[in-house]
Design an enzyme around this catalytic site. Structure first.
Site, mmCIF file in Angstrom:
data_model
loop_
_atom_site.group_PDB
_atom_site.id
_atom_site.type_symbol
_atom_site.label_atom_id
_atom_site.label_comp_id
_atom_site.label_asym_id
_atom_site.label_seq_id
_atom_site.Cartn_x
_atom_site.Cartn_y
_atom_site.Cartn_z
ATOM 1 N N GLU A 176 0.836 -1.214 0.000
ATOM 2 C CA GLU A 176 0.000 0.000 0.000
ATOM 3 C C GLU A 176 0.869 1.262 0.000
ATOM 4 O O GLU A 176 0.711 2.138 0.845
ATOM 5 C CB GLU A 176 -0.987 -0.021 1.184
ATOM 6 C CG GLU A 176 -1.974 -1.171 1.069
ATOM 7 C CD GLU A 176 -3.197 -1.080 1.982
ATOM 8 O OE1 GLU A 176 -3.244 -0.192 2.845
ATOM 9 O OE2 GLU A 176 -4.107 -1.914 1.807
ATOM 10 N N GLU A 302 -4.412 -9.014 -0.272
ATOM 11 C CA GLU A 302 -5.266 -8.862 0.915
ATOM 12 C C GLU A 302 -6.689 -8.813 0.404
ATOM 13 O O GLU A 302 -6.997 -8.002 -0.479
ATOM 14 C CB GLU A 302 -4.945 -7.576 1.674
ATOM 15 C CG GLU A 302 -3.599 -7.602 2.361
ATOM 16 C CD GLU A 302 -3.315 -6.332 3.165
ATOM 17 O OE1 GLU A 302 -4.268 -5.711 3.685
ATOM 18 O OE2 GLU A 302 -2.133 -5.967 3.247
HETATM 19 O O1 AHR Z 1 -5.076 -6.164 6.924
HETATM 20 C C1 AHR Z 1 -5.124 -4.975 7.628
HETATM 21 C C2 AHR Z 1 -4.520 -3.799 6.869
HETATM 22 O O2 AHR Z 1 -5.276 -3.556 5.731
HETATM 23 C C3 AHR Z 1 -3.130 -3.994 6.332
HETATM 24 O O3 AHR Z 1 -2.149 -3.727 7.275
HETATM 25 C C4 AHR Z 1 -3.057 -2.994 5.223
HETATM 26 O O4 AHR Z 1 -2.173 -3.374 4.204
HETATM 27 C C5 AHR Z 1 -4.503 -2.884 4.756
HETATM 28 O O5 AHR Z 1 -4.911 -1.580 4.677
#
Ligand code: AHR
Length: 498
Positions: A176, A302
């Site tokens: 991110e 994710e």
């Molecule tokens: O999974 C939780 C958070 O979500 C992670 O740290 C981040 O990469 C995303 O915004």
């Protein structure tokens, strides 16, 4: 019938990479500490035996670590060597976790993680710090993990108990970076990526036995990825530094109304989950349009539910429900449809955090309904995805008549002579009769086996230590009518038919 599914058994999409069933663990709340590592049920090395057993049973193909935003501020050397010498640090992004865990002890570091992966037979995916780190630090990490020569870093790994190189294949350069990883513009991140890839990738591949694959961080939407890739193409001297995969994250959740079942918001959430399809298409579109000389895979590293009650204050914990599991089934079907572009995905997060598959208390660990879905979908791993057409009723969203939920979803894969079909009744209110036609399959001589999840539970049913076994699969009755399989799927259920 309410829905008719036609499986085009000869219309191959591509192999479903096993890594598409991957996972993600971060130093956040109770994911690592109390989840993977040390508790009353720890083994002599500090891992939680009960969690390790559940993870090993699931045969997870790849595990991403140490973050997430945590990775954007993690210095790997803090977490190697004798435990008593490891520095205690603040956890910059997740310091608001449960009261007794606000800081990072570094007790669980690189060797603990990589040896966990060895135990459960999973490929590690390490995310290097591009936010506050340096290319040197990242290149050193690769050397510590993967080099077999006679350098200080390779010797340090040996002193720390691992003679042989770990051979870590997947390296993420950033997380991110448009947000917690440094608030960079796509052009800025592309320049950073080039710098990191030069040291971590190009040099490492020359020096080490193990080829590594580099993963760049992308964003939802076509534009960011297009600008990033265009800037990447500006590298001078024609140097082809590695860029093997581009990632994005996709979370979705129900509304705030968490005290009573509200099927309208369930529909909305499932529609948001299915937006995954659009995200994959947009990213693949940007890659096709700009990165024409490279073969770049799409990773979703994710994904999953993120409900309003999961906040940094409670370590992003939320209940494990059938609704969450249904959304995972719907998304895994989408992944099968896009097996020609997807190289990996990682559900967030393995233990205790967000849409974890495993939950723990001090004494025990148990599987959530989402774990059961991954188990049911396991036969797809490594098989050839084939096209499916689903003729299904839909329901308009109550507050947006332009968007509708397809009430039945499905996907299919073929392995040798065996066809495996997964079907989900995303309707949380009513059962559905489904018909499945398998093109070119002689059902008279076929053996049909089928399993069903969640027949005895509503969508909002929550799992806990005492009822976890109630969410296991049961046999599903399937009848054969000439060339069609017919089954009844109760509301909010998932079936696997082979
Ligand atoms: O999974 C939780 C958070 O979500 C992670 O740290 C981040 O990469 C995303 O915004």
């Amino acid at each position: 019938a309410n829905a008719r599914i036609t499986v085009h058994t000869a219309a191959d999409i591509d192999r479903i990479e096993p890594e598409v069933h991957g996972h993600f663990s971060e130093h956040l709340g109770r994911c690592v500490y109390e989840g993977l590592w040390t508790s009353d049920s720890a083994d002599e090395d500090g891992y939680r035996e009960d969690v390790v057993e559940l993870l090993a049973d699931l045969e997870i193909p790849v595990l991403r670590w140490p973050g997430g935003c945590f990775a954007d501020d993690y210095h790997w050397e803090d977490g190697v060597g004798p435990q008593e010498d490891r520095p205690r640090r603040r956890n910059l992004f997740w310091a608001q976790g449960p009261e007794d865990l606000p800081e990072e002890s570094n007790a669980f570091g690189t060797d603990e993680f990589l040896q966990l992966c060895e135990r459960i037979g999973t490929e590690p995916y390490l995310a290097a710090n591009v936010g506050s780190g340096s290319p040197q630090e990242a290149a050193n990490w690769v050397e510590y993990c993967n080099y077999d020569g006679d350098t200080e870093l390779a010797d340090r790994r040996r002193e720390n108990g691992h003679e042989e190189p770990y051979g870590v294949k997947y390296w993420g350069l950033g997380n991110e970076n448009w947000g917690c990883g440094g608030q960079m513009s796509p052009e800025q991140y592309a320049r950073e990526y080039r710098r990191y890839a030069t040291y971590v990738g190009t040099q490492s591949n020359l020096m080490f036995d193990h080829d590594i694959e580099l993963i760049a961080c992308g964003f939802e939407g076509h534009e960011w990825n297009r600008r990033f890739l265009e800037e990447i193409n500006q590298s001078r001297w024609g140097v082809e530094f590695p860029l093997d995969h581009l990632t994005l994250h996709h979370y979705y959740g129900r509304g705030m109304n968490i005290d009573e079942a509200d099927e309208d918001q369930y529909d909305r959430m499932l529609v948001e989950a299915l937006e995954m399809e659009r995200h994959i298409e947009r990213m693949a579109g940007a890659i096709n349009a700009v990165a024409t000389t490279r073969d770049i895979g799409v990773i979703i590293d994710e994904w999953g539910t993120w409900h309003p009650e999961a906040t940094a204050d409670n370590g992003l914990e939320q209940p494990g429900t059938v609704l969450d599991a249904l959304s995972a089934a719907a998304v895994l079907d989408v992944f099968n449809h896009y097996s020609d572009v997807l190289t990996m995905t990682n559900i967030a997060q393995t233990v205790n955090v967000l849409q974890c598959l495993i939950e723990t208390d001090e004494d025990e660990a148990w599987a959530r309904p989402t774990y059961r879905v991954f188990d049911l979908y396991a036969p797809h791993k490594g098989s050839e995805a084939v096209q499916t057409s689903v003729d299904t009723p839909t329901r308009e969203l109550d507050d947006d008549e332009d968007r509708e939920l397809p009430l039945v979803g499905a996907s299919a894969s073929v392995d040798d002579d065996e066809t495996y079909v997964t079907v989900t009744n995303l309707d949380c209110r009513e059962e559905k009769t489904i018909e499945v036609a398998l093109e070119g399959v002689d059902l008279d001589s076929a053996t049909v086996e089928a399993e069903l999840l969640f027949a005895d539970h509503d969508a909002d049913a929550e799992v806990d230590a005492d009822n976890a076994e109630e969410f296991t699969a049961e046999e599903l009755d399937v009848s054969v009518d000439s060339d069609t399989l017919i089954a009844e799927l109760p509301a909010s259920t998932v079936a696997g038919i082979s």
